[in-house]
Motif scaffolding. Structure first.
Motif, PDB file in Angstrom:
ATOM      1  N   UNK A   1      25.639  24.086   4.140  1.00 33.48           N
ATOM      2  CA  UNK A   1      24.885  24.005   2.424  1.00 33.48           C
ATOM      3  C   UNK A   1      24.447  23.270   2.112  1.00 33.48           C
ATOM      4  N   UNK A   2      24.676  21.626   3.073  1.00 27.94           N
ATOM      5  CA  UNK A   2      24.147  20.258   2.775  1.00 27.94           C
ATOM      6  C   UNK A   2      22.365  20.796   1.845  1.00 27.94           C
TER       7      UNK A   2
ATOM      8  N   UNK B   1      21.766  24.207  17.904  1.00 24.24           N
ATOM      9  CA  UNK B   1      21.069  24.315  18.983  1.00 24.24           C
ATOM     10  C   UNK B   1      20.027  23.447  17.429  1.00 24.24           C
ATOM     11  N   UNK B   2      19.573  24.699  16.408  1.00 22.76           N
ATOM     12  CA  UNK B   2      18.572  24.799  16.181  1.00 22.76           C
ATOM     13  C   UNK B   2      18.251  22.782  14.868  1.00 22.76           C
TER      14      UNK B   2
ATOM     15  N   UNK C   1      15.164  18.991  10.396  1.00 22.77           N
ATOM     16  CA  UNK C   1      16.154  18.377   9.386  1.00 22.77           C
ATOM     17  C   UNK C   1      15.373  18.751   8.355  1.00 22.77           C
ATOM     18  N   UNK C   2      16.342  19.549   7.902  1.00 20.26           N
ATOM     19  CA  UNK C   2      15.706  20.706   6.673  1.00 20.26           C
ATOM     20  C   UNK C   2      15.936  20.005   4.808  1.00 20.26           C
ATOM     21  N   UNK C   3      14.784  20.483   4.346  1.00 20.73           N
ATOM     22  CA  UNK C   3      14.664  19.265   3.280  1.00 20.73           C
ATOM     23  C   UNK C   3      13.802  20.612   2.502  1.00 20.73           C
ATOM     24  N   UNK C   4      14.089  20.854   0.930  1.00 26.91           N
ATOM     25  CA  UNK C   4      13.036  21.693   0.242  1.00 26.91           C
ATOM     26  C   UNK C   4      11.344  21.779   1.024  1.00 26.91           C
ATOM     27  N   UNK C   5      10.967  21.123   1.075  1.00 26.67           N
ATOM     28  CA  UNK C   5       9.403  21.509   1.315  1.00 26.67           C
ATOM     29  C   UNK C   5       8.857  21.544   3.395  1.00 26.67           C
TER      30      UNK C   5
END
Lengths: 490, 482
Positions: free
Chosen positions: B328-329, B357-358, B363-367
């Motif tokens: 949920x980060x 793995x993924x 590095x997740x972010x909005x865009x």
């Protein structure tokens, strides 16, 4: 076609309606008209100093374009080809706008003030930028960077008016340099100086005309206003610059004053009766005319508010101190001539020098007072008190307008120093209500006498209607003495 | 012993299309002084007009942080002379901010959220203000350049009460706050681009002391890690001064974090004693939220916030709070996880594959969406589940999916990674290995069960990693016993 000679004699006197008619019936071209105005300015203004900048080339170029439009049968707008003077604290795109200050001596805005944009869109052409007190602050140009602006007191042979006698726009109209002026009105600068020069002046409701592009002195007390030769012209221009465009004021003009309740503040009239009998007589005559036209005129009490002058000074200087902070020499405008490495290492010194060298005494006094108000405990208490006074003034006028539709006030234009009408002009600024000045006679020395009408917020239509009725009855419009006096001055 | 008290002032750029008081673009990275107009450049006579979207976003932030939204708030001028301030005053909210009195719940690291133990950090206020211009000091020339693109970009300033008690807490607070603001779409919170900036106040005092410690402000940190490091350094510095009886040397001041040396230093130019001459902004009416039009802003639906999502992930998917915390980060990651499970993947497997793995690759972010589509990852996991490829082979496939953006089956076919699961085929292999290793078979039969592993290894080797180990194991066992 009328002879050129005849036009050149008359051009200074003409109203917008007369010029527009002349253009429409090809009695004269816009270009030759503009040239006559420019010649007149070249001949007379050296001695008067009403202008800071005369826009000769651009005005002639615009005039030519409009003439072409006219000859093709195109619509050139409600103010097509009408020369306009704009006070030099109102931004004009591509035309130097100095606020009569060294701080902005070379400042050329990239944008028009909202009101200028509207007038230009309606076909008006700017013939020049007129002088004022530096940043419209204070009551005289003495000691300011633009000394030139103080000469136009000469129009009235050294007599001092109350309010802003140094309003260059009013003087320019009186001298016959243009039929329409856009000016800022603080402390009666529009209404009182219009009366002083026998013009019609309108200070609209605070918020009725966008202040965008009016270089602010006080923000909450500043207001863009208009001056013209008669009420019809004033109403026409107001219709163009105001925000709300639902009703047509020029059509309303002839509706008369029947049934309107006109209040006269007895505190002011009593004072006038003692000080100036000629003015009292002129006012009395106006009252009789209004009564004859079916208005209901009655005295009422509206005493000058306690502490109004101090409150005005405190609010105005606090706002001015903040508004003028941006002239730091870093972004635009005057920058002190300092060796670059010295400036680099001592930014504060550069700012201090730039401001010290560019502002005049009156402006400095105002900034210092404003800084005191905003940075000390006691100053803050003063400001709180001043805001209370303003609210009291607003309430007093609100209350007054529950009992009358209009308020009629004399304008004392020949006293020395601060006068009782100044106080009422300040109250009206604080209340943010609209006011109009209309000439109502002449003194024994042939100087114009004006009276002022005030109404509740956004009732400009009513004001102009009442001014128009009086103007028609008095039929003074054909008699415009001031410009002739200017001729004699040369 | 000592106790530390930390308060934060966080500036967050709002994600509006245009600036706070004019129509200029808020785009990041445009050429210097490209997005400017008379209003944001502070030209004479220009007047501000409020961007309502910024008000809406500030209200969203305030509501998510349980603040009271003031029905009427107003703007003030904060005056000082500096080249980054075109009007020589900043339009901000001083007297009446738009939001007041909220809080943020921090998970206590020592207690799992299942026990319902949180630490509540009070938020004093959130106010709207305009950003200043950016000053650039080129190293090769003795000049300062000014870029007004940033001048007038809408900000909210979030001020906490001094209730954080450790540098770790401060970092945890910021992480949670960033997640919330991203979830809300209020800001993209990129510290490296300056869209989130944080000043900290720290004071240390002896435990039990009634006298509050001396407040020191620290500026110039460019990441949460640096903030934590700066606070740790400052905390230690102050403790040492106490212990060496030099506590009088702790003065109320602003210190700069020097990330290269890892220390805080006093500012060369002090800006204390600056008088801001606050003054109600006469050019803007108050923000009045009592009209029917603005009322809807106060009732807008808020998205599920990180804390709520975390709880739901634990309950609904049976994840550990650790896993739920990671997933949920960011909203993009949480959505991605739920998409993968929606393709029928067991939540535990999805969580495992994403976290171990993924996240190495993304590095997740909005865009910045995942480089591997959720459907493709779900497919890959299903292939493992069905025994069609091995776990090890799958890791290799995932790397290729990321690098080449191709579908898992393509890569598997091309690289011939399909797991051999046919009984006969595997039996053949087992028998061949047994025939080649008769010694080992004998040893096993003599009771040396360890040899089983060796034989399995030989089978896998022979099958070049594609043999399904479960099936091969079963067959080998049968044959050895038989």
């Amino acid at each position: 076609m009328k002879s050129q000679n005849m036009m050149s004699n008359n051009v200074g006197e003409m109203t917008i309606s007369e010029l527009a008619e002349g253009y429409r019936y090809r009695h004269f071209s816009i270009r030759e008209t503009v040239r006559h105005y420019l010649e007149r300015i070249a001949k007379l203004d050296e001695g008067l100093g009403t202008f800071i900048t005369v826009c000769k080339e651009t005005a002639l170029r615009e005039a030519e374009k409009l003439d072409e439009g006219l000859s093709r049968g195109g619509d050139i707008g409600l103010l097509g080809g009408i020369p306009l003077v704009v006070a030099d604290n109102i931004c004009t795109r591509g035309i130097r706008t100095t606020c009569a200050s060294r701080a902005l001596e070379d400042f050329v805005p990239s944008y028009d003030a909202a009101a200028v944009e509207r007038l230009k869109a309606a076909g008006a052409l700017i013939i020049g930028k007129t002088g004022l007190n530096e940043f419209a602050i204070g009551a005289s140009t003495e000691g300011t960077a633009h000394q030139a602006a103080c000469f136009f007191g000469n129009l009235r042979k050294g007599s001092r008016a109350n309010g802003d006698l140094t309003c260059g726009s009013a003087a320019a109209l009186a001298a016959g340099f243009a039929p329409l002026a856009l000016s800022s009105g603080t402390r009666g600068a529009v209404t009182l100086s219009a009366a002083f020069y026998g013009l019609v002046g309108l200070k609209p409701t605070c918020g009725a005309v966008s202040r965008y592009g009016l270089i602010p002195f006080t923000s909450t007390l500043d207001q863009i206003g208009l001056m013209a030769r008669d009420t019809r012209d004033c109403a026409l221009a107001f219709q163009i610059i105001r925000n709300n465009v639902n009703t047509s004021d020029t059509e309303e003009l002839s509706k008369g004053v029947e049934g309107l309740r006109i209040g006269i503040p007895k505190e002011l009239t009593e004072c006038i009766r003692e000080q100036n009998q000629e003015l009292a007589a002129a006012i009395h005559k106006a009252i009789r005319i209004y009564e004859r036209l079916g208005a209901e005129v009655g005295e009422m009490s509206l005493p000058p508010a306690d502490g109004c002058l101090s409150a005005y000074e405190i609010i105005a200087s606090a706002e001015a101190g903040s508004n003028l902070a941006r002239y730091d020499g870093m972004h635009y405008g005057y920058c002190s001539d300092m060796p670059p490495d010295e400036a680099e290492h001592n930014l504060n010194e550069m700012i201090i020098r730039s401001r010290t060298e560019s502002f005049g005494m009156e402006v400095k006094r105002c900034i210092i007072l404003g800084t005191y108000v905003l940075s000390t405990e006691h100053g803050a208490a003063c400001l709180r008190k001043a805001v209370q006074v303003r609210r009291r003034v607003q309430n007093a006028w609100k209350e007054a307008f529950r009992h009358c539709d209009l308020m009629l006030l004399p304008v004392l234009s020949d006293s020395n120093g601060f006068s009782v009408t100044d106080g009422y002009a300040m109250m009206m600024d604080m209340a943010g209500i609209p006011a109009v000045t209309v000439p109502c006679g002449f003194s024994s020395s042939a100087l114009p006498i004006g009276l002022q009408l005030a109404a509740d917020h956004y009732k400009e239509g009513r004001l102009l209607r009442a001014a128009y009725s009086l103007e028609q009855e008095l039929a003074l419009t054909g008699f415009r003495p001031v410009w002739k006096e200017a001729d004699r001055f040369v | 012993m000592f106790e530390t008290i930390i308060g934060l002032e966080i500036h967050v750029e709002l994600k509006t299309r245009t600036k706070l008081f004019c129509g200029c673009s808020t785009g990041f990275g445009d050429p210097p002084n490209h997005n400017i107009c008379p209003v944001c450049a502070g030209m004479p006579g220009a007047l501000p007009a409020l961007n309502e979207e910024a008000v809406r976003l500030a209200i969203r932030a305030g509501r998510a942080l349980s603040c009271r939204i003031n029905p009427v708030s107003s703007f003030d001028r904060k005056s000082y002379f500096y080249p980054d301030l075109p009007k020589s005053y900043q339009i901000t909210q001083h007297q009446i901010p738009i939001c007041e009195g909220g809080y943020l719940d921090l998970e206590d690291p020592d207690n799992s959220p299942e026990k319902g133990l949180y630490r509540r950090i009070a938020i004093e206020r959130i106010h709207l203000e305009e950003d200043a211009a950016k000053l650039i000091h080129p190293e090769d020339r003795p000049v300062t350049l000014v870029d007004y693109n940033r001048a007038g970009i809408p900000l909210i300033e979030i001020v906490t009460r001094p209730e954080l008690t450790s540098p770790e807490d401060a970092a945890a607070f910021l992480k949670e706050l960033k997640a919330i603001l991203e979830y809300l779409g209020v800001s993209d919170c990129r510290m490296e681009q300056g869209s989130l900036r944080c000043d900290v106040n720290i004071s240390v005092r002896k435990t039990g002391s009634r006298k509050p410690g001396t407040k020191v402000e620290i500026k110039n940190m460019n990441s949460f890690r640096e903030i934590q490091k700066a606070l740790e350094y400052e905390q230690e510095r102050q403790k040492k001064l106490f212990l060496s009886n030099r506590s009088h040397e702790i003065i109320s001041e602003t210190r700069m974090w020097d990330s290269r040396q890892g220390i805080t230093k006093p500012m060369r130019f002090k800006d204390e004693g600056r008088h801001y001459r606050f003054f109600p902004e006469p050019d803007l009416p108050p923000i009045d939220l009592r009209s029917s039009r603005t009322l809807s802003w106060l009732e807008e639906n808020l998205p599920e916030l990180p804390g709520q999502k975390r709880e739901r992930f634990v309950k609904q998917y049976g994840l550990s709070s650790y896993e739920a915390g990671i997933l949920t980060g960011s909203r993009a990651l949480a959505d991605y996880f739920e998409e993968v499970t929606a393709y029928g993947v067991r939540p535990g497997d999805a969580s495992n594959w994403i976290i171990t793995e993924l996240l190495r690759l993304w590095k997740p972010s909005e865009d910045r969406g995942s480089p591997v589509r959720s459907r493709s990852l779900a497919q890959l996991i299903r292939l493992i589940d069905e025994g069609r490829i091995s776990r090890n082979a799958a890791k290799e496939v995932l790397n290729d999916m990321h690098a080449a953006g191709r579908e898992p089956m393509d890569i598997i076919m091309q690289k011939n990674l399909i797991q051999v699961s046919g009984q006969d085929e595997i039996a053949e292999l087992v028998e061949a290995v047994m025939a080649d290793n008769t010694d080992a078979v004998q040893e096993y039969k003599a009771g040396k069960s360890k040899v089983f592993g060796f034989l399995m290894g030989q089978i896998m080797k022979a099958g070049r990693g594609r043999v399904n180990p479960n099936i091969a194991g079963k067959i080998l066992e049968e044959r050895l016993k038989g």
